[in-house]
Enzyme design. Structure first.
Site, mmCIF file in Angstrom:
data_model
loop_
_atom_site.group_PDB
_atom_site.id
_atom_site.type_symbol
_atom_site.label_atom_id
_atom_site.label_comp_id
_atom_site.label_asym_id
_atom_site.label_seq_id
_atom_site.Cartn_x
_atom_site.Cartn_y
_atom_site.Cartn_z
ATOM 1 N N CYS A 31 4.593 50.674 119.803
ATOM 2 C CA CYS A 31 5.817 50.412 120.040
ATOM 3 C C CYS A 31 6.843 50.135 118.777
ATOM 4 O O CYS A 31 6.362 49.122 118.252
ATOM 5 C CB CYS A 31 6.159 49.605 121.136
ATOM 6 S SG CYS A 31 8.017 49.079 121.221
ATOM 7 N N TRP A 71 3.010 49.254 131.077
ATOM 8 C CA TRP A 71 2.245 48.897 129.925
ATOM 9 C C TRP A 71 1.016 47.955 130.698
ATOM 10 O O TRP A 71 1.386 47.181 131.640
ATOM 11 C CB TRP A 71 3.116 47.964 129.177
ATOM 12 C CG TRP A 71 4.097 48.808 128.293
ATOM 13 C CD1 TRP A 71 5.364 49.041 128.658
ATOM 14 C CD2 TRP A 71 3.817 49.497 127.104
ATOM 15 N NE1 TRP A 71 6.101 49.465 127.240
ATOM 16 C CE2 TRP A 71 4.923 50.110 126.644
ATOM 17 C CE3 TRP A 71 2.546 49.891 126.299
ATOM 18 C CZ2 TRP A 71 4.973 50.878 125.687
ATOM 19 C CZ3 TRP A 71 2.388 50.672 125.512
ATOM 20 C CH2 TRP A 71 3.516 51.191 124.854
ATOM 21 N N ARG A 114 10.469 46.831 132.672
ATOM 22 C CA ARG A 114 9.100 47.103 132.368
ATOM 23 C C ARG A 114 8.487 47.311 130.902
ATOM 24 O O ARG A 114 7.589 47.482 130.555
ATOM 25 C CB ARG A 114 8.338 48.358 133.211
ATOM 26 C CG ARG A 114 9.393 49.612 132.945
ATOM 27 C CD ARG A 114 8.783 50.918 133.207
ATOM 28 N NE ARG A 114 8.740 51.093 134.729
ATOM 29 C CZ ARG A 114 8.157 52.050 135.469
ATOM 30 N NH1 ARG A 114 7.235 52.913 134.790
ATOM 31 N NH2 ARG A 114 8.282 52.114 136.725
ATOM 32 N N VAL A 116 8.433 46.534 126.865
ATOM 33 C CA VAL A 116 8.015 45.401 125.806
ATOM 34 C C VAL A 116 9.007 46.101 124.470
ATOM 35 O O VAL A 116 9.499 46.730 124.485
ATOM 36 C CB VAL A 116 6.656 45.586 125.356
ATOM 37 C CG1 VAL A 116 5.557 45.040 126.406
ATOM 38 C CG2 VAL A 116 6.079 46.990 125.065
ATOM 39 N N GLU A 131 14.992 41.840 123.912
ATOM 40 C CA GLU A 131 15.680 42.741 123.142
ATOM 41 C C GLU A 131 15.249 42.356 121.592
ATOM 42 O O GLU A 131 15.354 41.499 121.048
ATOM 43 C CB GLU A 131 17.246 42.566 123.140
ATOM 44 C CG GLU A 131 17.883 43.545 122.164
ATOM 45 C CD GLU A 131 17.491 44.865 122.128
ATOM 46 O OE1 GLU A 131 17.051 45.100 120.895
ATOM 47 O OE2 GLU A 131 17.389 45.431 123.011
ATOM 48 N N SER A 132 14.453 43.353 120.951
ATOM 49 C CA SER A 132 13.986 43.117 119.667
ATOM 50 C C SER A 132 14.801 42.879 118.554
ATOM 51 O O SER A 132 14.639 41.999 117.819
ATOM 52 C CB SER A 132 13.201 44.532 119.154
ATOM 53 O OG SER A 132 13.863 45.236 118.853
ATOM 54 N N TYR A 185 12.937 59.938 118.057
ATOM 55 C CA TYR A 185 12.654 60.144 119.524
ATOM 56 C C TYR A 185 13.586 61.212 120.040
ATOM 57 O O TYR A 185 13.215 62.145 120.835
ATOM 58 C CB TYR A 185 12.691 58.970 120.516
ATOM 59 C CG TYR A 185 11.539 57.882 120.313
ATOM 60 C CD1 TYR A 185 11.831 57.032 119.174
ATOM 61 C CD2 TYR A 185 10.678 57.925 121.241
ATOM 62 C CE1 TYR A 185 10.694 56.309 119.208
ATOM 63 C CE2 TYR A 185 9.853 56.885 121.015
ATOM 64 C CZ TYR A 185 9.704 56.250 120.005
ATOM 65 O OH TYR A 185 8.465 55.321 119.903
HETATM 66 N N1 LIG Z 1 15.857 47.714 123.318
HETATM 67 C C1 LIG Z 1 14.826 47.379 123.381
HETATM 68 C C2 LIG Z 1 13.975 48.725 123.781
HETATM 69 C C3 LIG Z 1 12.565 48.449 123.909
HETATM 70 C C4 LIG Z 1 11.724 49.593 124.416
HETATM 71 O O1 LIG Z 1 12.414 50.619 124.735
HETATM 72 N N2 LIG Z 1 10.423 49.621 124.589
HETATM 73 C C5 LIG Z 1 9.662 50.820 125.233
HETATM 74 C C6 LIG Z 1 8.504 50.868 124.318
HETATM 75 S S1 LIG Z 1 8.462 51.704 122.864
HETATM 76 C C7 LIG Z 1 9.294 50.271 126.559
HETATM 77 O O2 LIG Z 1 8.604 49.412 127.018
HETATM 78 N N3 LIG Z 1 9.838 51.157 127.416
HETATM 79 C C8 LIG Z 1 9.585 51.191 128.794
HETATM 80 C C9 LIG Z 1 10.457 51.377 129.832
HETATM 81 O O3 LIG Z 1 11.466 50.924 129.361
HETATM 82 O O4 LIG Z 1 9.808 51.718 130.795
HETATM 83 C C10 LIG Z 1 14.221 46.706 122.236
HETATM 84 O O5 LIG Z 1 14.366 47.069 121.161
HETATM 85 O O6 LIG Z 1 13.506 45.711 122.172
#
Ligand SMILES: N[C@@H](CCC(=O)N[C@@H](CS)C(=O)NCC(=O)O)C(=O)O
Length: 320
Positions: A31, A71, A114, A116, A131-132, A185
């Site tokens: 990710c 995950w 859900r 990460v 939020e990263s 993406y």
């Molecule tokens: N804005 C969030 C986005 C995090 C994100 O989209 N993570 C993806 C993995 S690359 C995820 O877990 N998506 C799963 C989902 O939302 O179902 C960040 O930057 O932390």
């Protein structure tokens, strides 16, 4: 469309004071948003004071009893990319519950998310933030109090307290997020030729602008002599470009190798203390190809050299 992260507390709030050994991260190494966080943890010298669990790169399949696309913590699951379990994968150890799914960590908080990365407080068993962009900023701000192993002189300052530099970082972050981090993406997952084409053009337009920015005065990093958050947020996408995105996201206009200044920047950032241990191309390959493409993972490229070894050779750009 990316969901809005629902947990936005911050270290430094009364209920979440900055203390060594108190906080934990849940990530997946394929990710790119988690990659920002693993980079910040390592370059700030927080590997020993913030513990971390790593999910398996592929989410649950359609026939999973808890449903698809979760995950999962599966340290014994063999990955098709290597045929054996991935050594970085862990069980879930942050909550003391030994959950199988990231979803369960949210459910314990009564939430229905859900995603990460997650920053977790092991003392109160609460999610702090998911939020990263927030997480890297708070780790930078509180690195010393969180128990960084680096002295003040050695510890990078990812968001220097200088209004001119901060506005430059904010502008770069916005352009790089829209056209590069998320743009990849938009191109790779689009089923509309014109949407794909627009994302493709915007992606390579930004790469050209960043190449020109580095070439103009030969600066080592995007905003000058020191690397900042802007470099850290660009790295996850460029690290994935040649070995993954060029093929998987249909971003086959060029390789980073075709941009000599960007290639040397990529190798320069890769050589920074803590960076090489923050990534895994096996996890990226497994994650991006493991559930699509008949589960058969492309092995290339190996010319001019295999990846990630190629990132140790800044001179490759000249020979390419
Ligand atoms: N804005 C969030 C986005 C995090 C994100 O989209 N993570 C993806 C993995 S690359 C995820 O877990 N998506 C799963 C989902 O939302 O179902 C960040 O930057 O932390």
């Amino acid at each position: 469309m990316r969901g809005i992260s629902g947990f936005r507390h911050t270290i430094g709030d009364p209920e979440f004071p900055a203390e060594p050994g108190r906080y934990h991260l849940f990530v997946a190494l394929n990710c790119p948003w988690c990659h920002r966080v693993t980079l910040a943890r390592n370059v700030l010298g927080l590997q020993d004071s913030i513990s971390m669990d790593v999910a398996f790169p592929n989410r649950t399949a359609d026939d999973d009893p808890d449903g698809p696309n979760h995950w999962q913590f599966a340290p014994d699951l063999a990955a098709s990319v290597t045929g054996i379990p991935l050594p970085e994968c862990t069980a879930e150890t942050g909550t003391d519950q030994g959950f199988r799914l990231v979803r369960d960590i949210y459910r314990a908080e009564g939430a229905d998310e859900r995603s990460v990365p997650i920053l977790y407080d092991k003392k109160t068993n609460h999610i702090v933030n998911n939020e990263s962009a927030d997480i890297i900023r708070m780790l930078d701000r509180h690195a010393k109090a969180l128990g960084s192993s680096l002295g003040d002189a050695k510890r990078p300052n990812l968001y220097p307290d200088d209004s001119a530099v901060r506005s430059e970082i904010d502008l770069l972050n916005e352009q790089i997020y829209v056209t590069i981090n998320n743009g990849a993406y938009k191109a790779g997952f689009s089923s509309d030729q014109s949407v794909y084409a627009a994302a493709f053009d915007a992606y390579f337009e930004t790469l050209s602008q960043l190449e020109a920015r580095l070439a103009r005065d030969g600066r080592p990093f995007l905003t000058g002599e020191q690397f900042t958050e802007a470099d850290l947020r660009l790295f996850p996408t460029l690290y994935r470009h040649d070995p993954v995105y060029h093929l998987r996201m249909k971003l086959n206009g060029a390789k980073i190798l075709d941009y000599p200044y960007l290639w040397r920047w990529l190798c320069r950032f890769y050589a920074l203390p803590g960076v090489a241990d923050s990534n895994s191309l096996d996890h990226c390959r497994q994650g991006y190809f493991g559930r699509s493409w008949n589960g058969v993972i492309p092995l290339g490229p190996f010319k001019p050299m295999k990846y990630p070894e190629a990132y140790k050779h800044p001179d490759l750009a000249n020979r390419h």
